[in-house]
Design a protein around this motif. Structure first.
Motif, PDB file in Angstrom:
ATOM      1  N   VAL B  55      43.348 -19.416  59.667  1.00 57.07           N
ATOM      2  CA  VAL B  55      42.706 -19.800  58.405  1.00 57.07           C
ATOM      3  C   VAL B  55      43.516 -20.936  57.771  1.00 57.07           C
ATOM      4  N   THR B  56      42.794 -21.945  57.322  1.00 60.20           N
ATOM      5  CA  THR B  56      43.463 -23.091  56.689  1.00 60.20           C
ATOM      6  C   THR B  56      42.853 -23.344  55.313  1.00 60.20           C
ATOM      7  N   THR B  57      43.585 -24.078  54.474  1.00 62.13           N
ATOM      8  CA  THR B  57      42.987 -24.614  53.245  1.00 62.13           C
ATOM      9  C   THR B  57      43.220 -26.121  53.266  1.00 62.13           C
ATOM     10  N   LYS B  58      42.539 -26.798  52.379  1.00 59.51           N
ATOM     11  CA  LYS B  58      42.675 -28.248  52.329  1.00 59.51           C
ATOM     12  C   LYS B  58      43.742 -28.653  51.308  1.00 59.51           C
ATOM     13  N   VAL B  59      44.566 -29.591  51.697  1.00 57.77           N
ATOM     14  CA  VAL B  59      45.566 -30.138  50.766  1.00 57.77           C
ATOM     15  C   VAL B  59      45.495 -31.663  50.830  1.00 57.77           C
ATOM     16  N   PRO B  60      45.904 -32.338  49.753  1.00 55.91           N
ATOM     17  CA  PRO B  60      45.800 -33.803  49.748  1.00 55.91           C
ATOM     18  C   PRO B  60      46.864 -34.483  50.605  1.00 55.91           C
ATOM     19  N   PHE B  79      47.568 -27.824  38.233  1.00 58.64           N
ATOM     20  CA  PHE B  79      48.555 -26.963  38.895  1.00 58.64           C
ATOM     21  C   PHE B  79      49.807 -27.742  39.311  1.00 58.64           C
ATOM     22  N   HIS B  80      49.854 -29.037  38.978  1.00 55.86           N
ATOM     23  CA  HIS B  80      50.993 -29.896  39.338  1.00 55.86           C
ATOM     24  C   HIS B  80      51.242 -29.902  40.841  1.00 55.86           C
ATOM     25  N   ALA B  81      50.171 -29.771  41.606  1.00 59.48           N
ATOM     26  CA  ALA B  81      50.312 -29.804  43.056  1.00 59.48           C
ATOM     27  C   ALA B  81      50.450 -31.241  43.537  1.00 59.48           C
ATOM     28  N   ILE B  82      50.033 -32.176  42.685  1.00 57.34           N
ATOM     29  CA  ILE B  82      50.235 -33.592  42.994  1.00 57.34           C
ATOM     30  C   ILE B  82      50.749 -34.243  41.706  1.00 57.34           C
ATOM     31  N   PRO B  93      52.155 -28.853  48.462  1.00 53.65           N
ATOM     32  CA  PRO B  93      51.008 -28.149  49.058  1.00 53.65           C
ATOM     33  C   PRO B  93      50.902 -26.685  48.623  1.00 53.65           C
ATOM     34  N   GLU B  94      52.065 -26.018  48.410  1.00 50.72           N
ATOM     35  CA  GLU B  94      52.017 -24.589  48.083  1.00 50.72           C
ATOM     36  C   GLU B  94      51.432 -24.316  46.709  1.00 50.72           C
ATOM     37  N   LEU B  95      51.311 -25.350  45.861  1.00 48.87           N
ATOM     38  CA  LEU B  95      50.712 -25.142  44.540  1.00 48.87           C
ATOM     39  C   LEU B  95      49.238 -25.539  44.515  1.00 48.87           C
ATOM     40  N   CYS B  96      48.764 -26.151  45.614  1.00 47.07           N
ATOM     41  CA  CYS B  96      47.404 -26.712  45.646  1.00 47.07           C
ATOM     42  C   CYS B  96      46.351 -25.613  45.741  1.00 47.07           C
ATOM     43  N   HIS B  97      45.321 -25.730  44.906  1.00 42.83           N
ATOM     44  CA  HIS B  97      44.206 -24.775  44.927  1.00 42.83           C
ATOM     45  C   HIS B  97      43.001 -25.338  45.685  1.00 42.83           C
ATOM     46  N   ALA B  98      43.200 -26.455  46.385  1.00 48.02           N
ATOM     47  CA  ALA B  98      42.187 -27.013  47.288  1.00 48.02           C
ATOM     48  C   ALA B  98      40.870 -27.365  46.603  1.00 48.02           C
ATOM     49  N   VAL B 131      38.236  -3.142  62.347  1.00 46.66           N
ATOM     50  CA  VAL B 131      39.247  -3.504  61.347  1.00 46.66           C
ATOM     51  C   VAL B 131      39.416  -5.020  61.337  1.00 46.66           C
ATOM     52  N   VAL B 132      39.253  -5.620  60.138  1.00 47.19           N
ATOM     53  CA  VAL B 132      39.459  -7.056  59.978  1.00 47.19           C
ATOM     54  C   VAL B 132      40.671  -7.227  59.076  1.00 47.19           C
ATOM     55  N   ARG B 133      41.733  -7.759  59.651  1.00 44.25           N
ATOM     56  CA  ARG B 133      42.996  -7.819  58.920  1.00 44.25           C
ATOM     57  C   ARG B 133      43.410  -9.261  58.635  1.00 44.25           C
ATOM     58  N   GLY B 134      43.540  -9.596  57.366  1.00 47.01           N
ATOM     59  CA  GLY B 134      44.073 -10.906  56.998  1.00 47.01           C
ATOM     60  C   GLY B 134      45.578 -10.804  56.900  1.00 47.01           C
ATOM     61  N   GLN B 135      46.289 -11.824  57.375  1.00 46.57           N
ATOM     62  CA  GLN B 135      47.747 -11.817  57.235  1.00 46.57           C
ATOM     63  C   GLN B 135      48.218 -13.203  56.799  1.00 46.57           C
ATOM     64  N   LEU B 136      48.796 -13.233  55.610  1.00 53.34           N
ATOM     65  CA  LEU B 136      49.284 -14.491  55.050  1.00 53.34           C
ATOM     66  C   LEU B 136      50.573 -14.896  55.762  1.00 53.34           C
ATOM     67  N   ASP B 137      50.714 -16.190  56.047  1.00 57.57           N
ATOM     68  CA  ASP B 137      51.950 -16.662  56.669  1.00 57.57           C
ATOM     69  C   ASP B 137      53.124 -16.512  55.701  1.00 57.57           C
ATOM     70  N   VAL B 138      54.309 -16.293  56.257  1.00 55.17           N
ATOM     71  CA  VAL B 138      55.524 -16.207  55.443  1.00 55.17           C
ATOM     72  C   VAL B 138      55.732 -17.549  54.743  1.00 55.17           C
ATOM     73  N   GLY B 139      56.011 -17.506  53.452  1.00 58.05           N
ATOM     74  CA  GLY B 139      56.260 -18.732  52.703  1.00 58.05           C
ATOM     75  C   GLY B 139      55.043 -19.257  51.965  1.00 58.05           C
ATOM     76  N   VAL B 140      53.853 -18.731  52.287  1.00 57.36           N
ATOM     77  CA  VAL B 140      52.642 -19.148  51.581  1.00 57.36           C
ATOM     78  C   VAL B 140      52.512 -18.274  50.335  1.00 57.36           C
ATOM     79  N   ALA B 141      52.309 -18.922  49.186  1.00 58.36           N
ATOM     80  CA  ALA B 141      52.345 -18.171  47.922  1.00 58.36           C
ATOM     81  C   ALA B 141      50.963 -17.773  47.419  1.00 58.36           C
ATOM     82  N   MET B 142      49.935 -18.386  47.951  1.00 60.12           N
ATOM     83  CA  MET B 142      48.615 -18.165  47.367  1.00 60.12           C
ATOM     84  C   MET B 142      47.686 -17.446  48.342  1.00 60.12           C
TER      85      MET B 142
END
Lengths: 120, 282
Positions: B55-60, B79-82, B93-98, B131-142
């Protein structure tokens, strides 16, 4: 030249706040005129995330060329550096003490963020 | 039909309730583990792996040869992502809400959106339970974008049970939005009550039908019961503070498997939820 000090107080004898991003306000001291203004940091204080960036943004817009604080996180440091603002570390109890340390050249220039960010 | 299991306080028994509902049903059911920061359903329901999706999100991404440091992107982003202060923009990127806003307001078309990996979704088959399991990567805050991606895999032809994260903030809202019914799991303690009250305010705000399961009855006091009574909140099920349930849990075994007498309680809970949904025309 203007210097921004992080502080919890409202005067030169106010306490130097050790945190940059979550400092309640900044005391902006004009070295030539020997006067100061206070700048509110409420917006950053209330931000769920990105407080350091918001605070750095406020500093850049204030026209300060130097920041004197306790600790500065990675994002804030990156923004300040990009804007050409120097960050100095001080353990002084008050803004006045930190100012006299700065004047005597007793403060060390911070070369990189010295605390971890909270969210990354 | 989607039944979401949530709570204000963590550790009250959301996963216990989710798993036991799925096992007690005894027919095709989909269990979505939306507690993507610490998914644990798979500890109880292991099976054969069907698929793993990234799963990905878009960042500038800024093309600095086109950028003239006008600062519009930084002014737009709440969000001061840029950030652009008379300089080429800095991207966090970690602050971006895409939202893509920065690329739209850029007068020189210097910003494009690129994909950033935030986690993955694993689908496993365990008997009649998918079972459908989402798992956030380590270091991703959102986590909400990943939670929404898990929920996008909801099936229309089977009952869907959502195991939500704890709390009452964005990740929970993302997990329970669109549910036909919300089960709030709590414990009869002052902490349980405090966070239940917050969770009740949350589900009322987003106007979802809900009821409460009180877990580990026998500890604490009667204030959760009184709170439910005074606020006309249905108590769907009370589970006793039973050491045998905890022992089974510690071995990764669902209560209804280890202690068959619990099966009827969870079947009854499910029936109550489904009746309420049907009764409201949902």
């Amino acid at each position: 030249m203007k210097i921004a000090f992080t502080t919890t107080g409202e005067k030169l004898d106010g306490a130097l706040e050790s945190r940059f991003g979550r400092a309640p306000r900044f005391l902006l001291y004009d070295l030539e005129k020997e006067t100061f203004d206070l700048i509110d940091n409420q917006q950053a204080l209330n931000a769920p995330r990105g407080a350091g960036i918001q605070a750095a943004d406020t500093i850049v817009r204030s026209g300060a060329k130097v920041v004197v604080t306790g600790h500065c996180g990675p994002k804030a440091f990156q923004v300040l550096r990009a804007a050409g603002i120097s960050v100095y570390h001080s353990d002084a109890a008050t803004v006045a003490e930190a100012l006299s340390e700065f004047r005597s050249g007793g403060l060390s220039l911070v070369e990189s963020a010295d605390v971890e960010g909270h969210w990354a | 039909m989607i039944v979401a299991v949530a709570s204000g306080k963590g550790g009250t028994g959301k996963t216990t309730v989710s798993i036991n509902l799925a096992v007690a049903l005894g027919s095709e059911v989909q269990l979505l583990d939306c507690d993507v920061e610490e998914p644990n359903v798979s500890l109880f329901l292991s099976g054969s792996l069907d698929s793993v999706e990234v799963v990905t999100t878009k960042v500038p991404e800024v093309d600095e040869t086109l950028c003239d440091a006008c600062g519009e992107c930084g002014l737009f982003c709440r969000f001061h992502a840029i950030v652009s202060l008379e300089t080429k923009p800095l991207v966090f990127p970690e602050l971006c809400h895409a939202c893509g806003g920065c690329s739209l307001v850029c007068p020189r078309q210097a910003i494009r959106e690129v994909e950033r990996r935030i986690g993955d979704i694993e689908t496993t088959r365990c008997g009649e339970i998918s079972v459908v399991r989402g798992q956030l990567d380590v270091g991703v805050a959102m986590s909400p974008p990943l939670i929404r991606a898990v929920k996008a895999r909801s099936r229309k032809d089977a009952l869907v049970i959502v195991d939500a994260p704890p709390g009452v903030s964005c990740p929970v809202i993302a997990a329970i939005s669109g549910a036909d019914y919300v089960i709030l799991v709590t414990e009869p303690t002052p902490f349980g009550l405090n966070d239940l009250a917050l969770a009740v305010a949350m589900v009322r705000e987003i106007k979802l039908p809900f009821g409460v399961v009180i877990n580990r009855v026998g500890i604490g006091d009667d204030r959760v019961h009184r709170f439910c009574q005074e606020n006309d909140i249905p108590v769907l099920l009370e589970l006793p503070d039973d050491r045998r349930v905890a022992e089974a849990y510690s071995k990764g075994i669902a209560a209804v498997k280890a202690l068959p007498q619990y099966r009827k309680h969870f079947q009854h809970l499910l029936d109550t939820c489904l009746e309420t949904i049907r009764g409201s025309g949902g």
